[in-house]
Design an enzyme around this catalytic site. Structure first.
Site, PDB file in Angstrom:
ATOM      1  N   LYS A  23     -32.836 -99.543   4.106  1.00 37.83           N
ATOM      2  CA  LYS A  23     -33.239 -99.006   4.642  1.00 37.83           C
ATOM      3  C   LYS A  23     -32.873 -97.624   3.435  1.00 37.83           C
ATOM      4  O   LYS A  23     -33.739 -97.000   2.262  1.00 37.83           O
ATOM      5  CB  LYS A  23     -33.055 -98.117   5.749  1.00 37.83           C
ATOM      6  N   ARG A  93     -28.912 -92.415  10.262  1.00 39.89           N
ATOM      7  CA  ARG A  93     -29.652 -93.359  10.420  1.00 39.89           C
ATOM      8  C   ARG A  93     -28.988 -94.755   9.901  1.00 39.89           C
ATOM      9  O   ARG A  93     -28.108 -94.316   8.871  1.00 39.89           O
ATOM     10  CB  ARG A  93     -31.011 -92.979   9.452  1.00 39.89           C
ATOM     11  N   GLY A 102     -34.581-101.860  15.806  1.00 45.50           N
ATOM     12  CA  GLY A 102     -34.768-101.217  17.147  1.00 45.50           C
ATOM     13  C   GLY A 102     -33.527-101.581  17.211  1.00 45.50           C
ATOM     14  O   GLY A 102     -32.881-101.080  18.262  1.00 45.50           O
ATOM     15  N   MET A 104     -30.152-101.154  15.243  1.00 48.82           N
ATOM     16  CA  MET A 104     -29.256-100.160  15.371  1.00 48.82           C
ATOM     17  C   MET A 104     -29.448 -98.845  15.874  1.00 48.82           C
ATOM     18  O   MET A 104     -31.112 -98.415  16.309  1.00 48.82           O
ATOM     19  CB  MET A 104     -29.112-100.273  13.984  1.00 48.82           C
ATOM     20  N   ARG A 335     -40.290 -99.980   3.488  1.00 53.12           N
ATOM     21  CA  ARG A 335     -39.663-101.921   4.048  1.00 53.12           C
ATOM     22  C   ARG A 335     -41.082-103.183   3.955  1.00 53.12           C
ATOM     23  O   ARG A 335     -42.494-102.391   3.573  1.00 53.12           O
ATOM     24  CB  ARG A 335     -38.730-101.877   5.035  1.00 53.12           C
ATOM     25  N   HIS A 454     -41.303-101.880  20.567  1.00 53.57           N
ATOM     26  CA  HIS A 454     -40.611-102.972  20.398  1.00 53.57           C
ATOM     27  C   HIS A 454     -41.257-104.176  20.397  1.00 53.57           C
ATOM     28  O   HIS A 454     -40.680-105.636  19.757  1.00 53.57           O
ATOM     29  CB  HIS A 454     -39.660-102.789  21.250  1.00 53.57           C
ATOM     30  N   SER A 763     -34.349-145.086   3.134  1.00 55.53           N
ATOM     31  CA  SER A 763     -34.542-143.928   3.514  1.00 55.53           C
ATOM     32  C   SER A 763     -33.298-143.429   5.304  1.00 55.53           C
ATOM     33  O   SER A 763     -32.537-144.380   5.547  1.00 55.53           O
ATOM     34  CB  SER A 763     -35.944-144.215   4.962  1.00 55.53           C
ATOM     35  N   CYS A 830     -35.970-139.779   7.063  1.00 51.69           N
ATOM     36  CA  CYS A 830     -36.767-139.837   7.910  1.00 51.69           C
ATOM     37  C   CYS A 830     -35.675-139.271   9.452  1.00 51.69           C
ATOM     38  O   CYS A 830     -36.501-139.248   9.824  1.00 51.69           O
ATOM     39  CB  CYS A 830     -37.700-141.214   8.191  1.00 51.69           C
ATOM     40  N   TYR A 850     -39.588-138.422  -1.883  1.00 44.98           N
ATOM     41  CA  TYR A 850     -39.831-137.835  -0.036  1.00 44.98           C
ATOM     42  C   TYR A 850     -38.874-137.707   1.327  1.00 44.98           C
ATOM     43  O   TYR A 850     -37.958-137.720   0.803  1.00 44.98           O
ATOM     44  CB  TYR A 850     -41.030-138.725   0.198  1.00 44.98           C
TER      45      TYR A 850
HETATM   46  P1  ADP Z   1     -34.855 -97.331  13.042  1.00 40.16           P
HETATM   47  O1  ADP Z   1     -34.433 -97.848  11.681  1.00 40.16           O
HETATM   48  O2  ADP Z   1     -34.767 -97.598  13.901  1.00 40.16           O
HETATM   49  O3  ADP Z   1     -36.445 -96.701  12.615  1.00 40.16           O
HETATM   50  P2  ADP Z   1     -34.373 -94.930  11.487  1.00 40.16           P
HETATM   51  O4  ADP Z   1     -33.530 -94.027  11.076  1.00 40.16           O
HETATM   52  O5  ADP Z   1     -35.643 -94.799  11.129  1.00 40.16           O
HETATM   53  O6  ADP Z   1     -34.426 -95.765  12.360  1.00 40.16           O
HETATM   54  O7  ADP Z   1     -34.823 -93.589  12.571  1.00 40.16           O
HETATM   55  C1  ADP Z   1     -36.098 -92.850  13.908  1.00 40.16           C
HETATM   56  C2  ADP Z   1     -36.901 -92.272  13.866  1.00 40.16           C
HETATM   57  O8  ADP Z   1     -36.308 -91.221  13.503  1.00 40.16           O
HETATM   58  C3  ADP Z   1     -37.816 -92.294  12.491  1.00 40.16           C
HETATM   59  O9  ADP Z   1     -38.612 -93.088  12.267  1.00 40.16           O
HETATM   60  C4  ADP Z   1     -38.062 -91.038  12.010  1.00 40.16           C
HETATM   61  O10 ADP Z   1     -39.326 -90.944  12.912  1.00 40.16           O
HETATM   62  C5  ADP Z   1     -36.905 -90.917  12.849  1.00 40.16           C
HETATM   63  N1  ADP Z   1     -35.789 -89.797  11.308  1.00 40.16           N
HETATM   64  C6  ADP Z   1     -35.192 -90.228  11.021  1.00 40.16           C
HETATM   65  N2  ADP Z   1     -34.842 -89.923   9.876  1.00 40.16           N
HETATM   66  C7  ADP Z   1     -35.267 -87.874   9.480  1.00 40.16           C
HETATM   67  C8  ADP Z   1     -35.041 -87.554   9.170  1.00 40.16           C
HETATM   68  N3  ADP Z   1     -34.868 -87.195   8.057  1.00 40.16           N
HETATM   69  N4  ADP Z   1     -36.260 -86.328   9.566  1.00 40.16           N
HETATM   70  C9  ADP Z   1     -37.775 -86.224  10.625  1.00 40.16           C
HETATM   71  N5  ADP Z   1     -37.224 -87.501  10.728  1.00 40.16           N
HETATM   72  C10 ADP Z   1     -37.062 -88.599  11.198  1.00 40.16           C
HETATM   73 MG    MG Z   2     -37.020 -96.548  11.008  1.00 38.66          MG
HETATM   74 MG    MG Z   3     -37.206 -97.517  15.196  1.00 36.23          MG
END
Ligand code: ADP
Ligand code: MG
Ligand code: MG
Length: 875
Positions: A23, A93, A102, A104, A335, A454, A763, A830, A850
């Site tokens: 990220k 984040r 989902g 972390m 990503r 999720h 083989s 094989c 092969y």
């Molecule tokens: P995940 O890895 O679970 O997707 P993120 O770090 O992307 O977690 O954060 C989840 C959500 O939080 C993002 O999709 C965004 O909507 C919100 N978010 C994260 N950082 C910011 C920020 N700087 N300003 C506004 N919203 C944020």
């Molecule tokens: Mg995210």
């Molecule tokens: Mg998320």
């Protein structure tokens, strides 16, 4: 100078994923590209490792670097953290190297204190309290580990009381009430007031992200996805932008192309007046991204532009997160998007046609294992047409699943372990704790959540069929029943079928059919064939297997196990007669019954392979596997043979072995009973002559199993050659055939040069070779291998992934010695490993001709072989 643990976005780039996490590295790259990314900095994965090395303590060194960088961020933004006069709020984040959807934790709105909230409230009261209630809930949940349910139930209560459904319908007063009640919960749980110190909020959040790396659901995800625990996670600290300031604000998730079908069209969802995970949480039903075009065409066009730009920059489909604050667009994440196998192939082929990438690049983009889901059955379309849907939801991950209903992930695991292999997980929604249960089910059905919920994201990445957001069904997880849209009730004893391609749900079992290679899949596979050097064969024992294998592109059969042909009801009795025979005459008489059946099998097999080489292995298992165990069967056999019950019983007793895996099996049987070798040879050769007279050009390869000493090989080969020559002469035919051996005993490896002077091909039987090299049985090792992997004694199961350092060295040695003994020797594998991508790459490197694998893995092996060749060219 001390080590640098913190990087500003402007100091990083997309190639720094190891250090900055996926990220963070991409936030950095987008910043450099000039995209509207809120400013921020990244605490490195090395800091995470240091945190763990030091026993879960954040060193002062790292803390100081964070504080210094925060001052830098304040300069950059012209605002001050938690300063009521000029407010900067932060998000913290997580961001591991590989994206772990989902798994972390993220904390938003840091820096909110009663003081700053009061200041905010003077400008926008509703927004101020909405942000504060979110912050208290998130911080309490993620950082302080107070059960989230405590907060959720208060929200539900207030909503019920106000008689509203959505968060957005709550008034400012309601939100204030939430804030007060949330603070009470906090105090009750922690025995202290909610923390008002902004620096404490920040540092504790960073630590919580580090801790989340080791929570059980993350550990499970890593295990299933082979992510080493040493990678660690980075932490992104970023200025907040707000999607919850009103109706000109919003937040959403998009894909630059459709992740389910691959269609080249912007795809995704958004919500107005929302923040963070509201879109994926399934509380409000998000709007399809097309609607943003009408609502705010300017922002839509800008977003589309960023998506296209990032896509051509990263040369891959992008999965992005964005927020709109008062009409201004911010990109919060990008990503390479997860996608179904269907979509992966379509995108790869389209991008080549769009000249965005080369064929070689396209081939490297698709993970061979992912093809698996295209090779498995789909619904029988006729049966499907007869079935009536009982509900429908979002087509979240394609494929077909039929199975008994299971209402919790834990139960799914339990029932699976007890032998129930066909299960469909039915949940209101799924969460990271459910991963293991999701893994064992044929399909997943949820009542809530959108295309990016999720369940949907995880199912797509696992290649499991999923229907999400099916709100027509009522699910009572605790009472273990569901009610379909017609009011019919189903319990855990009932079958359900779900179609992940249409979103339909059926209240019955529906038959499935085999897959085929066509469309973009076929184009893609043809490209793979252009680049690979390894040939791909299949392990096929029956004409049906051979047909499937041919359809999937197999270029021959690398292993036909003849014993499977003996187990069929009408043949086993002839086989048993042969085994209990007292005299050679009796035995030959019994074998003569088997001969025509074997011959017919081989003819069909040759025909299915349309002239491609077919390797037939002589009888391999110990004879005791064929004899009857029950008294009535033994009596019947005695009668048939004109022998007494006792006599037969004695013969059977004599076959008993303490360790049959290392007993009288393989070529050892063919040496004791050379008549068997002769009969099988006769069948193989006669069948080949017969189909060649019908215009084919089969070259049968006769394979002697379990050779450890060249004299064993010579002995059996002599019988084969003399039998074959006689058959050929009698038939007045001209037939080329080969005689070779399995390499599956370490002694055969060590003496491979000598054996190669006699054998025309090797083989590698890597299943037995692994078993004999490690010295444990493949049938029993399962009991303790798990402990070995949990304790990191082995990285993976050596029966699944070739042990390159041990068994692989033996393979190399046999290859070298084999070529010494016979420069033209034909080399193949094989064992099960022939269809496992990393093992295929190894076999390519050591120079095999092969690999042979199960029919369903042929396309996987074709792609893995192409990738191995491309990697060699530096791709
Ligand atoms: P995940 O890895 O679970 O997707 P993120 O770090 O992307 O977690 O954060 C989840 C959500 O939080 C993002 O999709 C965004 O909507 C919100 N978010 C994260 N950082 C910011 C920020 N700087 N300003 C506004 N919203 C944020
Ligand atoms: Mg995210
Ligand atoms: Mg998320």
């Amino acid at each position: 100078m001390s080590q640098k643990y913190v990087y500003f976005f402007s100091e990083g780039n997309a190639n720094m994923k190891e250090l900055l996490g996926g990220k963070g590295a991409n936030l950095a790259e987008m910043t450099n590209l000039g995209l509207p990314v809120p400013n921020g900095f990244i605490v490195t994965t090395e800091a995470c490792n240091k945190y763990y090395d030091e026993g879960g303590v954040l060193s002062t060194e790292i803390e100081e670097q964070i504080v210094t960088s925060l001052a830098g961020l304040e300069k950059l933004t012209g605002k001050n953290y938690a300063d009521p006069e000029n407010l900067l709020l932060l998000s913290v984040r997580s961001g591991a190297r590989a994206s772990m959807p989902g798994m972390m934790n993220t904390v938003l709105n840091l820096g909110l204190t009663d003081e700053t909230v009061a200041a905010l409230a003077q400008k926008n009261e509703r927004f101020a309290y909405d942000s504060q209630r979110r912050f208290i809930q998130m911080f309490s949940d993620v950082v302080m580990e107070i059960p989230n349910q405590l907060f959720e139930s208060v929200i539900d209560e207030v909503k019920e009381h106000r008689n509203v459904k959505l968060d957005t319908e709550l008034t400012t007063e309601d939100l204030k009430e939430l804030v007060d009640r949330f603070k009470e919960i906090y105090k009750k749980e922690k025995g202290a007031d909610f923390p008002q110190d902004p620096r404490y909020q920040l540092i504790e959040s960073v630590k919580a992200v580090f801790r989340s790396w080791d929570k059980p659901s993350a550990v499970t995800y890593r295990r299933l996805n082979e992510i080493p625990s040493e990678w660690g996670t980075a932490v992104n600290i970023q200025e907040m932008v707000f999607g919850n300031m009103g109706n000109d604000c919003g937040t959403g998730v998009i894909f630059s192309r459709n992740p389910a079908s691959g269609e080249n069209k912007l795809y995704g969802e958004f919500l107005m007046n929302a923040q963070g995970e509201d879109v994926v949480a399934g509380v409000r039903t998000p709007n399809p991204i097309d609607e943003l075009r009408k609502l705010n065409p300017g922002v839509y066009v800008e977003l589309l532009g960023h998506a296209k730009r990032l896509e051509s920059y990263f040369k891959d489909m992008q999965d992005m997160e964005f927020t709109i604050e008062k009409g201004h667009l911010f990109v919060l994440q990008t990503r390479n998007g997860k996608r179904t196998a269907d979509a992966a192939l379509r995108i790869a082929v389209d991008m080549v046609n769009e000249k965005m990438i080369t064929r070689e690049e396209a081939l490297m983009k698709v993970e061979p294992k992912q093809l698996d889901m295209l090779l498995h059955p789909n619904f029988d379309q006729k049966k499907l047409a007869e079935a009536k849907p009982v509900a429908s939801g979002l087509a979240a991950s394609p494929g077909a699943a039929t199975g008994k209903i299971v209402f919790s992930a834990e139960e799914a695991v339990e029932r699976f372990n007890q032998g129930e292999k066909d299960l469909v997980l039915v949940r209101l929604e799924t969460s990271p704790e459910d991963i293991e249960g999701m893994h064992v089910c044929n399909g997943i059905l949820t009542a809530r959540g959108g295309m990016t919920s999720h369940a949907a994201v995880v199912a797509r990445s696992m290649g499991t069929c999923c229907v999400a957001g099916c709100d027509g069904i009522t699910i009572r997880e605790d009472d273990k029943y569901l009610i379909d849209s017609h009011g019919k009730k189903y319990t855990e004893d009932d079958y359900i079928s779900i179609d992940g391609t249409t979103g339909n749900v059926y209240g019955e079992k529906i038959a499935t059919v085999e897959a085929e290679v066509s469309g973009a899949f076929a184009t893609f596979m043809n490209w793979a064939d252009e680049f690979r050097r390894l040939r791909i064969r299949a392990n096929a024992d029956t004409p049906t297997d051979a047909k499937i294998a041919y359809g999937f592109g197999a270029e021959g059969i690398g292993l036909c196990r003849t014993e499977h042909m003996f187990f069929e009801a009408d043949r086993i009795s002839a086989m048993r007669e042969m085994i209990v025979s007292k005299t050679l005459e009796q035995r030959i008489k019994a074998l003569e019954k088997i001969l025509p059946m074997q011959k017919e099998d081989f003819e069909e097999l040759y025909k299915e392979m349309k002239g491609y080489p077919v390797t037939i292995r002589l009888l391999d298992p110990p004879l005791h596997e064929f004899v009857p165990r029950e008294e009535p069967e033994i009596r019947a056999l005695a009668k048939e043979m004109g022998l007494s019950f006792e006599e037969i019983n004695e013969t059977i007793d004599n076959l008993h072995e303490y360790n049959p895996m290392m007993g009288h099996r393989g070529c050892r049987v063919g040496i004791t009973y050379s008549e068997i070798t002769a009969m099988q040879t006769k069948a193989i050769i006669e069948a080949a002559i017969s189909v060649n007279r019908q215009g084919m050009r089969v070259v049968p390869e006769i394979m002697i199993p379990l050779v450890g000493e060249v004299n064993e090989f010579k002995f059996v080969k002599e019988i084969i050659v003399s039998t074959a020559e006689q058959v050929i002469e009698e038939a007045d035919a001209d037939l080329h055939y080969m005689v070779g051996t399995m390499i599956e005993i370490p002694r055969a490896v060590v003496t491979a040069d000598v054996i190669a002077r006699e054998a025309e091909f090797f083989s590698f039987g890597t299943n037995d070779l692994t078993q004999m090299t490690f010295g444990f049985s493949r049938d029993d090792a399962g009991k303790f291998l798990r402990d070995y992997m949990d304790n990191k004694i082995y990285e993976s199961d050596p029966f699944v992934k070739l042990d390159q350092t041990g068994v692989g060295e033996l393979v190399k040695m046999a290859v070298n010695k084999g070529k010494e003994g016979r420069p033209t020797i034909k080399l193949g594998v094989c064992g099960e490993h022939g269809g496992e991508p990393s093992s295929v790459e190894f076999f390519h490197k050591v120079g095999l001709d092969y690999v042979s694998c199960s029919p369903f893995r042929v396309p996987i092996a074709r792609l893995a072989a192409a990738q191995a060749a491309l990697k060699e060219q530096g791709m």
